[in-house]
Enzyme design. Structure first.
Site, PDB file in Angstrom:
ATOM      1  CB  SER A 164      -1.058   0.104   1.319  1.00 51.53           C
ATOM      2  OG  SER A 164      -0.147  -0.265   2.479  1.00 51.53           O
ATOM      3  CB  CYS A 165       3.008   2.690  -2.435  1.00 49.14           C
ATOM      4  SG  CYS A 165       3.806   0.947  -1.901  1.00 49.14           S
ATOM      5  CB  THR A 166       0.926   7.645  -1.550  1.00 47.00           C
ATOM      6  OG1 THR A 166       0.212   7.079  -0.582  1.00 47.00           O
ATOM      7  CG2 THR A 166       0.295   8.780  -2.100  1.00 47.00           C
TER       8      THR A 166
END
Length: 486
Positions: free
Chosen positions: A2-4
């Site tokens: 889960s990244c941005t």
């Protein structure tokens, strides 16, 4: 993972460089120590085997040197994550993205299977992609081409977004199903924000199947869309986001609020972002994929948006509004590292800005990538907690700061400003010295000297703030008592 992600074109950045940055986050309740290393050609495998999918891939015989941010704990594969090669090309992989049932039914993911002792290899994934691509590409465009070829041949077991950058271009690549992809060149005067969601909202097939100036895709993409009735457009241009992505209830608490906050921060006056008759809200499915910023975007802007937790809104988890904490923050507790790759025009020089642990409480520090080794403070991380590691020191600072947020945030702000100012000063100093050199060996040596000084600076500053936040956190312990013997 889960990244941005945020991508900044050269005409939108503060100094004319291209910038690609990503928070590498672990799954909920998990934390993976990371380290910053250099991989030399002789260390690069010639036959690659994935730990997760067991796929085996023969690699070319001419790899380049590259930096990487692999796991510091063995057992789950390399997960090189982000880096730059000796040709001055940078990449970050990957941003896990969403898809939908129609796409996955038409082109299923390629997953590892073992039945009755017989193995069926899976496809490639986040564990593998940097190692398979970065050592062999001389431009961002070549990155798209190589990864696209690998994806079409071997498939993937997950949906991912990948960024490539050189001194002129940034390309964003999104996988579609198990074997397909789209890629778009980021406009030079714009930036892109990406949470864990399929993002591309426009695509020019005429260019993709013609000049390939700004668009590329799988060779059978048009037929794939038509045969599987994936185009949902009633009128107007084709929307990849509608065709290949998702608009689920979980997106509206996990993904779209992050994109909304980043766009709101960098374009505060362009649209009405809050209140009655807002143009866009945290649950808008039609947020722009790319925008021209209201002013040039700095390194500090990138760090700020990737550290954000909805400051100035009712959703701030440190606030008292009943809506506090309802959306997934960007600067979340389980960030393993932030990697921002700044590709400058000067000799395709790449600065790799690195931060570890929760971005709300850490600092981002630049390191030259034309090197043969990285400082021990960043490369010697193990699974053992130690203040001899920048990763573990950052984790300790973040956890202690959160415990006494109100008292510690002042120390963190001063820490971030001090490290940022000293980092910029060191880059200015060494850029001037590097400009006088032409010999490759001398350049490497000076870059390593610069990195050593940078590491020592951040170590000193981090130890100072660790002492302060530890004291504040200690004073908030529940077993404290105001009466003293002194």
């Amino acid at each position: 993972m889960s990244c941005t992600t945020i991508l900044v074109g050269k005409k939108a950045s503060w100094n004319g460089s291209t910038m690609i940055a990503r928070n590498d986050d672990s799954a909920s309740g998990h934390y993976m120590p990371k380290k910053f290393v250099v991989v030399h050609p002789e260390q690069q495998p010639r036959t690659y085997k994935s730990v997760i999918s067991h796929v085996e891939i023969e690699l070319p015989d001419n790899p380049m040197r590259y930096t990487a941010m692999p796991n510091a704990v063995e057992g789950k594969g390399t997960w090189a994550a982000a880096g730059a090669n000796s040709a001055g090309v940078a990449m970050t992989a990957t941003e896990t993205i969403t898809s939908n049932e129609r796409v996955l039914g038409a082109d299923p993911l390629v997953e590892y299977e073992k039945k009755d002792g017989v193995e069926k290899a899976g496809g490639i994934g986040e564990e593998d992609i940097v190692v398979l691509v970065l050592p062999y590409i001389h431009s961002a465009r070549e990155g798209v081409e190589r990864l696209g070829t690998l994806l079409e041949k071997y498939g993937t077991y997950e949906s991912n977004g990948i960024a490539f950058a050189d001194e002129e271009e940034i390309w964003w690549f999104e996988s579609v199903g198990g074997h397909h992809y789209l890629a778009v060149r980021v406009p030079d005067d714009a930036y892109v924000v990406m949470p864990n969601q399929f993002g591309i909202d426009h695509f020019d097939f005429e260019d993709a199947f013609g000049e390939k100036k700004n668009y590329m895709c799988s060779s059978d993409m048009k037929a794939f869309i038509e045969e599987n009735h994936l185009d949902l457009t009633l009128s107007g241009p084709f929307s990849p986001r509608d065709a290949f992505g998702s608009h689920s209830d979980s997106d509206h608490v996990y993904n779209t609020p992050r994109a909304w906050y980043m766009l709101k921060t960098l374009n505060p006056h362009t649209y009405k972002w809050e209140g009655e008759n807002a143009d866009y809200t945290p649950v808008s499915d039609d947020l722009p994929w790319s925008m021209v910023p209201e002013r040039k975007i700095t390194v500090e802007d990138v760090k700020y948006v990737l550290s954000s937790y909805y400051q100035g809104t009712p959703y701030n988890p440190y606030g008292k509004d009943e809506r506090a904490g309802i959306y997934r923050t960007i600067g979340i507790n389980r960030t393993d590292f932030l990697g921002m790759l700044e590709v400058k025009k000067e000799r395709r020089q790449v600065l790799e800005w690195v931060a570890f642990a929760s971005n709300a409480f850490n600092v981002m520090v630049p390191f030259y990538t034309c090197i043969d080794k990285t400082p021990d403070y960043l490369s010697s991380t193990t699974k053992t907690v130690s203040t001899d590691s920048f990763y573990w020191t950052s984790r300790l600072i973040a956890a202690l700061s959160d415990v006494a947020y109100g008292k510690n945030i002042m120390h963190i702000e001063r820490y971030q400003e001090s490290v940022g100012a000293k980092a910029h000063a060191l880059v200015k100093k060494y850029d001037a010295l590097l400009a006088k050199l032409t010999d490759e060996n001398e350049i490497v040596q000076l870059c390593e000297t610069a990195n050593a000084e940078m590491a020592e600076m951040v170590r000193t500053e981090s130890e100072k703030v660790l002492e302060k936040v530890l004291a504040e956190a200690s004073n908030t312990m529940k077993n404290g008592y105001v009466r003293s013997d002194n």
